[in-house]
Write an enzyme that holds these catalytic residues in place. Structure first.
Site, PDB file in Angstrom:
ATOM      1  N   ALA A 125     -16.050  18.165 -31.559  1.00  0.00           N
ATOM      2  CA  ALA A 125     -15.994  16.550 -31.155  1.00  0.00           C
ATOM      3  C   ALA A 125     -17.793  16.118 -31.857  1.00  0.00           C
ATOM      4  O   ALA A 125     -18.897  16.547 -31.562  1.00  0.00           O
ATOM      5  CB  ALA A 125     -16.671  16.599 -29.495  1.00  0.00           C
ATOM      6  N   GLU A 128     -18.227   9.452 -32.109  1.00  0.00           N
ATOM      7  CA  GLU A 128     -18.703   8.779 -30.747  1.00  0.00           C
ATOM      8  C   GLU A 128     -18.405   6.995 -30.493  1.00  0.00           C
ATOM      9  O   GLU A 128     -18.250   6.176 -31.560  1.00  0.00           O
ATOM     10  CB  GLU A 128     -20.012   9.304 -30.502  1.00  0.00           C
ATOM     11  CG  GLU A 128     -20.379  10.468 -30.348  1.00  0.00           C
ATOM     12  CD  GLU A 128     -22.368  10.398 -29.948  1.00  0.00           C
ATOM     13  OE1 GLU A 128     -22.269  11.713 -30.458  1.00  0.00           O
ATOM     14  OE2 GLU A 128     -22.718   9.354 -29.817  1.00  0.00           O
ATOM     15  N   PRO A 241     -14.651  19.776 -46.755  1.00  0.00           N
ATOM     16  CA  PRO A 241     -14.440  19.551 -47.548  1.00  0.00           C
ATOM     17  C   PRO A 241     -12.540  20.171 -47.084  1.00  0.00           C
ATOM     18  O   PRO A 241     -11.805  19.980 -47.648  1.00  0.00           O
ATOM     19  CB  PRO A 241     -15.164  20.555 -48.773  1.00  0.00           C
ATOM     20  CG  PRO A 241     -16.364  20.296 -48.591  1.00  0.00           C
ATOM     21  CD  PRO A 241     -16.540  19.823 -46.691  1.00  0.00           C
ATOM     22  N   GLU A 243     -11.173  20.895 -44.036  1.00  0.00           N
ATOM     23  CA  GLU A 243     -10.203  19.571 -43.149  1.00  0.00           C
ATOM     24  C   GLU A 243      -9.767  18.267 -44.046  1.00  0.00           C
ATOM     25  O   GLU A 243      -8.657  17.863 -44.435  1.00  0.00           O
ATOM     26  CB  GLU A 243     -11.397  19.117 -42.583  1.00  0.00           C
ATOM     27  CG  GLU A 243     -11.211  17.989 -41.346  1.00  0.00           C
ATOM     28  CD  GLU A 243     -11.861  16.690 -40.408  1.00  0.00           C
ATOM     29  OE1 GLU A 243     -11.307  16.383 -39.830  1.00  0.00           O
ATOM     30  OE2 GLU A 243     -13.051  17.974 -40.281  1.00  0.00           O
ATOM     31  N   GLU A 368     -13.188   4.749 -47.389  1.00  0.00           N
ATOM     32  CA  GLU A 368     -14.142   4.401 -47.970  1.00  0.00           C
ATOM     33  C   GLU A 368     -15.857   5.075 -48.030  1.00  0.00           C
ATOM     34  O   GLU A 368     -16.042   5.563 -49.071  1.00  0.00           O
ATOM     35  CB  GLU A 368     -14.984   3.009 -47.487  1.00  0.00           C
ATOM     36  CG  GLU A 368     -14.074   2.079 -47.200  1.00  0.00           C
ATOM     37  CD  GLU A 368     -12.773   1.703 -46.560  1.00  0.00           C
ATOM     38  OE1 GLU A 368     -11.835   0.940 -47.081  1.00  0.00           O
ATOM     39  OE2 GLU A 368     -13.068   3.109 -45.685  1.00  0.00           O
TER      40      GLU A 368
END
Length: 380
Positions: A125, A128, A241, A243, A368
């Site tokens: 998690a 947010e 990296p 992920e 981006e």
């Protein structure tokens, strides 16, 4: 070009994964999309088949082989089958490194056996409601109270959010320490004050449970702190990296699958008395897609090789993530067009791929942000 990064053991594992998906996932995936989540039974079956925790030491129930190529095979086979609801890559690619590198021996004994058996479904998690890619803007707090931390805050867009039994939560433990004020706390199912919000209704990935999580005065034992206090932000940067490589692996596989189903469709579908694949425009479109798919494959496989060797850079992972995920979006759009009206019908795999692909350029850090990482590296 023939892929040369896999040996016979990898190829046997691919057959295992493919057979498992055909038997345990494909017959049920449509129902899971209606339900908004997969079954817990398929997680247990995956654990029994050895598809979870391939790099976890055998003493904790894992495969004991530290080789990310096995993770990549699972991701590729899920994409090939259109099985976008399974959170196995999140468990294997994203959460596992945190537990393997940061958990102490006692924590590993508590958490890893269930992780590998499929009894313990995990999540992480970070995001947010008011904070997306800007992780330093996280507002969730964890305040020390004796042997515990009192956790308060909210998270959103959490994969495996509804089904998770173990959630790694990024929280601010020292509000005055800037990036050194974040820590990782492991919240377990049924801790008082830990609540799950609604299952979020998404454009695609409909069988993947994505949820809001709420923490209200959750008392988290200090024994559930992962790694060192104040090092949470560093840990996130170290693990992102992999992920992002995972997203690139899935995106490259998605491009190849979109090409395969579209090429077959253009052979079978006739217009004006001949297959639509016989028209020059169709051949040119497919030629461009095939070339770009090959370019993506060569680059991603090189990234896989570098990662297995421990050499994949933050910049290269960012390049792979943004370019392949953007390519996937462009590819599925072109393939829908080649399907004509049928490409807009959800019973055709390309329509589902079109919906599932859109988020690839958003999660794991928006593209981006990936370009910003690459751009800054040029002036370092």
């Amino acid at each position: 070009m023939e892929r040369n990064i896999f040996d016979d053991d990898h190829k046997a594992f691919r057959e295992l994964a493919r057979t498992f998906i055909e038997r345990e996932i494909e017959p049920h995936h449509e129902q899971w999309e209606e339900d908004g989540q997969v079954s817990r039974e398929v997680w247990l079956a995956a654990g029994k088949a050895g598809l979870l925790g391939t790099d976890v030491p055998e003493e904790f129930g894992g495969g004991g082989v530290e080789d990310y190529r096995y993770n990549a095979i699972i991701t590729e086979e899920l994409v090939r089958a259109g099985a976008s609801g399974l959170g196995f890559p999140l468990q294997n690619d994203v959460v596992a490194p945190y537990l393997l590198r940061l958990a102490n021996d006692e924590q590993k004994r508590r958490w890893l056996p269930g992780f590998c058996s499929g009894e313990t479904i995990t999540a992480i998690a970070m995001t947010e409601p008011g904070t997306g890619s800007d992780l330093q803007g996280i507002q969730t707090t964890a305040v020390r109270d004796g042997d515990d931390f009192i956790l308060n805050g909210a998270k959103t867009f959490i994969t495996n959010g509804i089904m998770s039994d173990l959630v790694i939560v990024v929280a601010k433990t020292d509000p005055d320490a800037g990036s050194k004020g974040f820590s990782l706390l492991v919240v377990e199912r049924d801790m008082p004050g830990f609540e799950r919000g609604r299952r979020l209704k998404k454009v695609g990935l409909k069988a993947q449970d994505t949820a809001e999580l709420f923490f209200t005065d959750v008392r988290v034992p200090a024994a559930n702190v992962l790694g060192e206090l104040g090092s949470g932000f560093i840990y996130l940067m170290q693990n992102l990296p992999q992920e992002r490589l995972s997203i690139a692996v899935g995106s490259a596989a998605g491009v190849e699958q979109a090409l395969a189903v579209t090429a077959q469709y253009t052979k079978d579908r006739h217009a004006f008395g001949k297959p639509i694949g016989a028209f020059q425009n169709t051949r040119f479109e497919l030629a461009e897609i095939a070339t770009e798919a090959q370019i993506a494959r060569v680059f991603v496989d090189r990234c896989l090789t570098e990662h297995v060797a421990g050499n994949l850079s933050v910049t290269d992972a960012a390049m792979a993530k943004w370019w392949t995920s953007d390519l996937l979006k462009r590819t599925v759009d072109r393939c829908v067009q080649l399907h004509g009206g049928y490409g807009y019908m959800l019973e055709y795999p390309i329509a589902k791929a079109f919906l599932d692909a859109r988020v690839q350029s958003i999660f794991g850090g928006t593209n981006e942000i990936m370009k910003e990482i690459v751009g800054r590296s040029l002036f370092a």
